[in-house]
Design a protein around this motif. Structure first.
Motif, PDB file in Angstrom:
ATOM      1  N   GLY A 145       0.820  -1.211   0.000  1.00  0.00           N
ATOM      2  CA  GLY A 145       0.000   0.000   0.000  1.00  0.00           C
ATOM      3  C   GLY A 145       0.852   1.258   0.000  1.00  0.00           C
ATOM      4  O   GLY A 145       0.592   2.204  -0.761  1.00  0.00           O
ATOM      5  N   ASP A 154       1.904  -9.584  -7.250  1.00  0.00           N
ATOM      6  CA  ASP A 154       2.997 -10.444  -6.798  1.00  0.00           C
ATOM      7  C   ASP A 154       4.054 -10.417  -7.903  1.00  0.00           C
ATOM      8  O   ASP A 154       3.713 -10.569  -9.082  1.00  0.00           O
ATOM      9  CB  ASP A 154       2.465 -11.896  -6.673  1.00  0.00           C
ATOM     10  N   ALA A 185      -2.644  -7.816  -5.041  1.00  0.00           N
ATOM     11  CA  ALA A 185      -1.506  -8.212  -4.198  1.00  0.00           C
ATOM     12  C   ALA A 185      -1.940  -9.320  -3.247  1.00  0.00           C
ATOM     13  O   ALA A 185      -1.169 -10.212  -2.930  1.00  0.00           O
ATOM     14  CB  ALA A 185      -0.995  -7.015  -3.409  1.00  0.00           C
ATOM     15  N   ASN A 186      -3.208  -9.231  -2.818  1.00  0.00           N
ATOM     16  CA  ASN A 186      -3.726 -10.175  -1.827  1.00  0.00           C
ATOM     17  C   ASN A 186      -3.936 -11.556  -2.449  1.00  0.00           C
ATOM     18  O   ASN A 186      -5.007 -11.871  -2.958  1.00  0.00           O
ATOM     19  CB  ASN A 186      -5.046  -9.628  -1.254  1.00  0.00           C
ATOM     20  N   LYS A 187      -2.871 -12.386  -2.369  1.00  0.00           N
ATOM     21  CA  LYS A 187      -2.969 -13.725  -2.980  1.00  0.00           C
ATOM     22  C   LYS A 187      -3.913 -14.620  -2.185  1.00  0.00           C
ATOM     23  O   LYS A 187      -4.494 -15.554  -2.700  1.00  0.00           O
ATOM     24  CB  LYS A 187      -1.581 -14.353  -3.087  1.00  0.00           C
ATOM     25  N   GLU A 188      -4.041 -14.314  -0.852  1.00  0.00           N
ATOM     26  CA  GLU A 188      -4.841 -15.205  -0.004  1.00  0.00           C
ATOM     27  C   GLU A 188      -6.284 -15.281  -0.489  1.00  0.00           C
ATOM     28  O   GLU A 188      -6.917 -16.328  -0.392  1.00  0.00           O
ATOM     29  CB  GLU A 188      -4.797 -14.745   1.458  1.00  0.00           C
ATOM     30  N   ALA A 247      -9.240 -11.441   5.075  1.00  0.00           N
ATOM     31  CA  ALA A 247      -9.974 -10.196   5.366  1.00  0.00           C
ATOM     32  C   ALA A 247     -10.133  -9.350   4.103  1.00  0.00           C
ATOM     33  O   ALA A 247     -11.034  -8.514   4.017  1.00  0.00           O
ATOM     34  CB  ALA A 247      -9.255  -9.394   6.447  1.00  0.00           C
ATOM     35  N   GLY A 274      -4.457 -11.236   3.852  1.00  0.00           N
ATOM     36  CA  GLY A 274      -5.260 -12.360   4.314  1.00  0.00           C
ATOM     37  C   GLY A 274      -6.691 -12.379   3.801  1.00  0.00           C
ATOM     38  O   GLY A 274      -7.096 -11.550   2.974  1.00  0.00           O
ATOM     39  N   SER A 320      -4.584  -4.705  -1.407  1.00  0.00           N
ATOM     40  CA  SER A 320      -3.393  -5.035  -0.608  1.00  0.00           C
ATOM     41  C   SER A 320      -3.712  -5.153   0.871  1.00  0.00           C
ATOM     42  O   SER A 320      -2.861  -4.907   1.715  1.00  0.00           O
ATOM     43  CB  SER A 320      -2.267  -4.016  -0.864  1.00  0.00           C
ATOM     44  N   ILE A 372       3.525 -12.155   5.246  1.00  0.00           N
ATOM     45  CA  ILE A 372       4.130 -12.704   4.018  1.00  0.00           C
ATOM     46  C   ILE A 372       5.609 -13.045   4.246  1.00  0.00           C
ATOM     47  O   ILE A 372       6.132 -13.991   3.652  1.00  0.00           O
ATOM     48  CB  ILE A 372       3.936 -11.768   2.797  1.00  0.00           C
ATOM     49  N   ALA A 419     -10.676  -0.433   9.354  1.00  0.00           N
ATOM     50  CA  ALA A 419     -11.507  -1.620   9.581  1.00  0.00           C
ATOM     51  C   ALA A 419     -11.899  -1.714  11.053  1.00  0.00           C
ATOM     52  O   ALA A 419     -13.000  -2.156  11.386  1.00  0.00           O
ATOM     53  CB  ALA A 419     -10.748  -2.869   9.144  1.00  0.00           C
ATOM     54  N   THR A 436      -7.658   2.832   2.742  1.00  0.00           N
ATOM     55  CA  THR A 436      -8.109   2.089   3.927  1.00  0.00           C
ATOM     56  C   THR A 436      -6.932   1.480   4.689  1.00  0.00           C
ATOM     57  O   THR A 436      -5.871   1.239   4.119  1.00  0.00           O
ATOM     58  CB  THR A 436      -9.095   0.943   3.572  1.00  0.00           C
ATOM     59  N   LEU A 465     -15.540  -0.623   4.809  1.00  0.00           N
ATOM     60  CA  LEU A 465     -14.458  -1.096   3.929  1.00  0.00           C
ATOM     61  C   LEU A 465     -15.037  -1.558   2.585  1.00  0.00           C
ATOM     62  O   LEU A 465     -14.514  -1.249   1.508  1.00  0.00           O
ATOM     63  CB  LEU A 465     -13.801  -2.297   4.619  1.00  0.00           C
TER      64      LEU A 465
HETATM   65  N1  LIG Z   1       4.941  -6.830   0.774  1.00  0.00           N
HETATM   66  C1  LIG Z   1       5.226  -7.378  -0.350  1.00  0.00           C
HETATM   67  O1  LIG Z   1       6.306  -7.193  -0.894  1.00  0.00           O
HETATM   68  C2  LIG Z   1       4.206  -8.255  -1.039  1.00  0.00           C
HETATM   69  C3  LIG Z   1       4.536  -8.870  -2.231  1.00  0.00           C
HETATM   70  C4  LIG Z   1       3.594  -9.638  -2.881  1.00  0.00           C
HETATM   71  C5  LIG Z   1       2.330  -9.814  -2.335  1.00  0.00           C
HETATM   72  N2  LIG Z   1       2.047  -9.225  -1.137  1.00  0.00           N
HETATM   73  C6  LIG Z   1       0.718  -9.432  -0.572  1.00  0.00           C
HETATM   74  O2  LIG Z   1       0.123  -8.162  -0.393  1.00  0.00           O
HETATM   75  C7  LIG Z   1      -0.709  -8.153   0.754  1.00  0.00           C
HETATM   76  C8  LIG Z   1      -0.263  -7.025   1.672  1.00  0.00           C
HETATM   77  O3  LIG Z   1       1.010  -7.289   2.208  1.00  0.00           O
HETATM   78  P1  LIG Z   1       1.955  -6.140   2.833  1.00  0.00           P
HETATM   79  O4  LIG Z   1       3.273  -6.786   2.984  1.00  0.00           O
HETATM   80  O5  LIG Z   1       1.830  -4.917   2.061  1.00  0.00           O
HETATM   81  O6  LIG Z   1       1.381  -5.696   4.245  1.00  0.00           O
HETATM   82  P2  LIG Z   1       0.634  -6.271   5.500  1.00  0.00           P
HETATM   83  O7  LIG Z   1       1.343  -6.047   6.741  1.00  0.00           O
HETATM   84  O8  LIG Z   1       0.454  -7.664   5.267  1.00  0.00           O
HETATM   85  O9  LIG Z   1      -0.745  -5.365   5.563  1.00  0.00           O
HETATM   86  C9  LIG Z   1      -1.442  -4.839   4.530  1.00  0.00           C
HETATM   87  C10 LIG Z   1      -2.562  -3.855   4.854  1.00  0.00           C
HETATM   88  O10 LIG Z   1      -3.743  -4.538   5.300  1.00  0.00           O
HETATM   89  C11 LIG Z   1      -4.333  -3.815   6.389  1.00  0.00           C
HETATM   90  N3  LIG Z   1      -5.034  -4.810   7.196  1.00  0.00           N
HETATM   91  C12 LIG Z   1      -4.498  -5.778   7.982  1.00  0.00           C
HETATM   92  N4  LIG Z   1      -5.475  -6.527   8.537  1.00  0.00           N
HETATM   93  C13 LIG Z   1      -6.653  -6.007   8.100  1.00  0.00           C
HETATM   94  C14 LIG Z   1      -8.016  -6.336   8.341  1.00  0.00           C
HETATM   95  N5  LIG Z   1      -8.379  -7.354   9.148  1.00  0.00           N
HETATM   96  N6  LIG Z   1      -8.960  -5.612   7.726  1.00  0.00           N
HETATM   97  C15 LIG Z   1      -8.644  -4.583   6.910  1.00  0.00           C
HETATM   98  N7  LIG Z   1      -7.367  -4.216   6.655  1.00  0.00           N
HETATM   99  C16 LIG Z   1      -6.380  -4.925   7.248  1.00  0.00           C
HETATM  100  C17 LIG Z   1      -3.147  -3.183   7.080  1.00  0.00           C
HETATM  101  O11 LIG Z   1      -3.572  -2.091   7.894  1.00  0.00           O
HETATM  102  P3  LIG Z   1      -2.766  -1.632   9.244  1.00  0.00           P
HETATM  103  O12 LIG Z   1      -1.474  -1.019   8.757  1.00  0.00           O
HETATM  104  O13 LIG Z   1      -3.654  -0.661   9.904  1.00  0.00           O
HETATM  105  O14 LIG Z   1      -2.536  -2.890  10.049  1.00  0.00           O
HETATM  106  C18 LIG Z   1      -2.305  -2.765   5.898  1.00  0.00           C
HETATM  107  O15 LIG Z   1      -2.767  -1.546   5.363  1.00  0.00           O
HETATM  108  C19 LIG Z   1      -0.599  -9.546   1.363  1.00  0.00           C
HETATM  109  O16 LIG Z   1      -1.662 -10.324   0.924  1.00  0.00           O
HETATM  110  C20 LIG Z   1       0.704 -10.093   0.795  1.00  0.00           C
HETATM  111  O17 LIG Z   1       0.703 -11.506   0.669  1.00  0.00           O
HETATM  112  C21 LIG Z   1       2.940  -8.453  -0.501  1.00  0.00           C
END
Ligand SMILES: NC(=O)c1ccc[n+]([C@@H]2O[C@H](COP(=O)([O-])OP(=O)(O)OC[C@H]3O[C@@H](n4cnc5c(N)ncnc54)[C@H](OP(=O)(O)O)[C@@H]3O)[C@@H](O)[C@H]2O)c1
Length: 401
Positions: free
Chosen positions: A29, A162, A135-138, A117, A115, A112, A220, A72, A49, A98
């Motif tokens: 994000g 991804d 981004a959200n693969k889950e 969620a 999980g 992004s 992740i 959220a 968000t 949301l």
């Molecule tokens: N990071 C990477 O390089 C990468 C690469 C490929 C894919 N991804 C995928 O991208 C997604 C995001 O990963 P990330 O590494 O950027 O960060 P992250 O720590 O996993 O969190 C992502 C965002 O989700 C919000 N969030 C968390 N729990 C939530 C809930 N229950 N309801 C609503 N929003 C919620 C967080 O808000 P808060 O900050 O307020 O907690 C944050 O803005 C994941 O699915 C991951 O597998 C990430």
């Protein structure tokens, strides 16, 4: 003005793209926010968000001026509302808010949230035919075929974020999919690539989140350490590209320079390369079908000099075997695997279980859970809840031993 430095909107004559960033406050994000800010003529922001990181959400909102900012967590509402008072930006909280944010008329939505969620809001954007940076693969693993069917039914467009799937998307010849021999999904191998199982047993959350190449959120990062991340990506690739599960291979490539490859029947292997920096795949998705500058470090192959490759070790990384079995099983198996993994990773991060317990809990949950057919999204929600319930019970049992 040099044509190359002009906003894409000015070059193409299109109006700026309106964007919503679901989960704007962590790695993916924040990088998306940065890219939007670096191209002010090309994007207007509809909604941002977060879960409960009000401070960062407010900072981003005051700079990007979305119509709405949503948390959220309902307990964070008052803080968000007070901080945005007088800004003209609407503040809202809760799951419904949301979903409403995802429903607002942005052309492009970054999915992004981490999980399962992320499933409801992402599906909401899918159902109004938006272009989704996924981004959200889950959510794709958990809802699989249901999710893809919704995308097709509503004319939505999925652009994978991804890095591996972005790479495949960029070199996959969709018009000649039957000419693809296999997809080669590369994996860094994570921080524990060279450790024995005995050494892994004592690894802490701090050690597991210290990824050698990528700077990512905690969940992740742990998935990368167990290699469940690659297992989830195997299933993600199966749903995103028209190939069978047997046509997707995993190859360990510790430098993370080749982000993945497509091997064609004539022996040509097409790859996408780059430095391991998420700004590149995010920029690709954000500007698609154009391209934008991402300011990631340039790839200097002479400096890297050596690229290496290894066959993944299924004994030390059983998550890869589990994911393959899950893909072959079909039905609710992937939903259960994803749910159990989310629960186990959270307990590992909270130091309630050890590193090797994560995949053990996932496997035991898979053995115990019913894994019938998924006919609709209610079935997905039910299988997800059951996976979580069984995983929690197994963890409690472990704690009481
Ligand atoms: N990071 C990477 O390089 C990468 C690469 C490929 C894919 N991804 C995928 O991208 C997604 C995001 O990963 P990330 O590494 O950027 O960060 P992250 O720590 O996993 O969190 C992502 C965002 O989700 C919000 N969030 C968390 N729990 C939530 C809930 N229950 N309801 C609503 N929003 C919620 C967080 O808000 P808060 O900050 O307020 O907690 C944050 O803005 C994941 O699915 C991951 O597998 C990430």
């Amino acid at each position: 003005m040099d044509l190359n430095s002009k906003p894409i909107a000015a070059k193409t004559g299109h109006s700026p793209r309106s964007v919503t960033i679901l989960g704007s406050t962590r790695s993916v994000g924040c990088n998306t926010v940065e890219l939007v800010e670096s191209n002010p003529g090309d994007y207007v922001v509809e909604a941002l968000t977060a879960n409960r990181n009000v401070k960062l959400l407010v900072e981003q909102s005051l700079r990007l001026k979305p119509n709405t900012a949503v948390v959220a967590d309902p307990d964070s509402y008052q803080e968000l509302k007070d901080a945005l008072a007088g800004s003209g930006i609407e503040a809202a909280a809760g799951i419904d808010a949301l979903v409403e944010a995802a429903d607002r008329p942005a052309d492009w939505v970054m999915a992004s949230i981490v999980g399962a969620a992320g499933l409801k809001p992402t599906l909401t954007a899918v159902r109004r035919g938006a272009t989704i940076g996924l981004a959200n693969k889950e959510c794709l693993v958990s809802a699989g075929e249901m999710f893809v069917n919704e995308v097709d039914a509503h004319g939505a467009t999925l652009i994978p974020v991804d890095s591996e799937h972005s790479a495949i998307f960029q070199v996959f010849d969709f018009d000649n999919a039957d000419r693809v021999h296999r997809i080669i999904l590369t994996a860094s191998g994570g921080p524990f690539r060279e450790l024995t199982l005995d050494q892994m047993a004592s690894m802490s959350p701090e050690q597991a989140v210290a990824h050698p190449n990528w700077d990512m959120g905690a969940k992740i990062s742990v998935d990368s350490a167990t290699m469940m991340n690659k297992g989830l990506e195997l299933i993600e690739a199966f749903h995103l590209f028209p190939v069978s599960g047997d046509q997707i291979e995993i190859l360990v490539h510790p430098q993370s320079v080749i982000h993945s490859m497509v091997d064609y029947v004539d022996g040509s292997v097409l790859a996408q390369l780059g430095t391991p920096d998420m700004r590149t795949p995010i920029a690709y998705a954000l500007a698609w079908p154009n391209r934008m500058a991402a300011h990631a470090p340039r790839l200097e192959l002479a400096e890297i000099a050596t690229l290496t490759f290894e066959t993944p070790d299924m004994e030390r990384f059983p998550a890869l075997r589990l994911a393959r079995e899950t893909l072959n099983a079909g039905g609710a198996a992937a939903t259960v695997m994803n749910a159990a993994n989310e629960v186990a990773v959270r307990h590992f991060l909270d130091k309630n279980i050890g590193f090797l317990d994560i995949v053990r809990i996932v496997e035991e949950t898979l053995n115990a859970a019913p894994k019938g057919r998924l006919n609709n999204l209610d079935d997905v929600a039910e299988a997800d809840a059951e996976g979580r319930r069984i995983a929690e019970a197994l963890i409690l049992e472990l704690a009481n031993k």
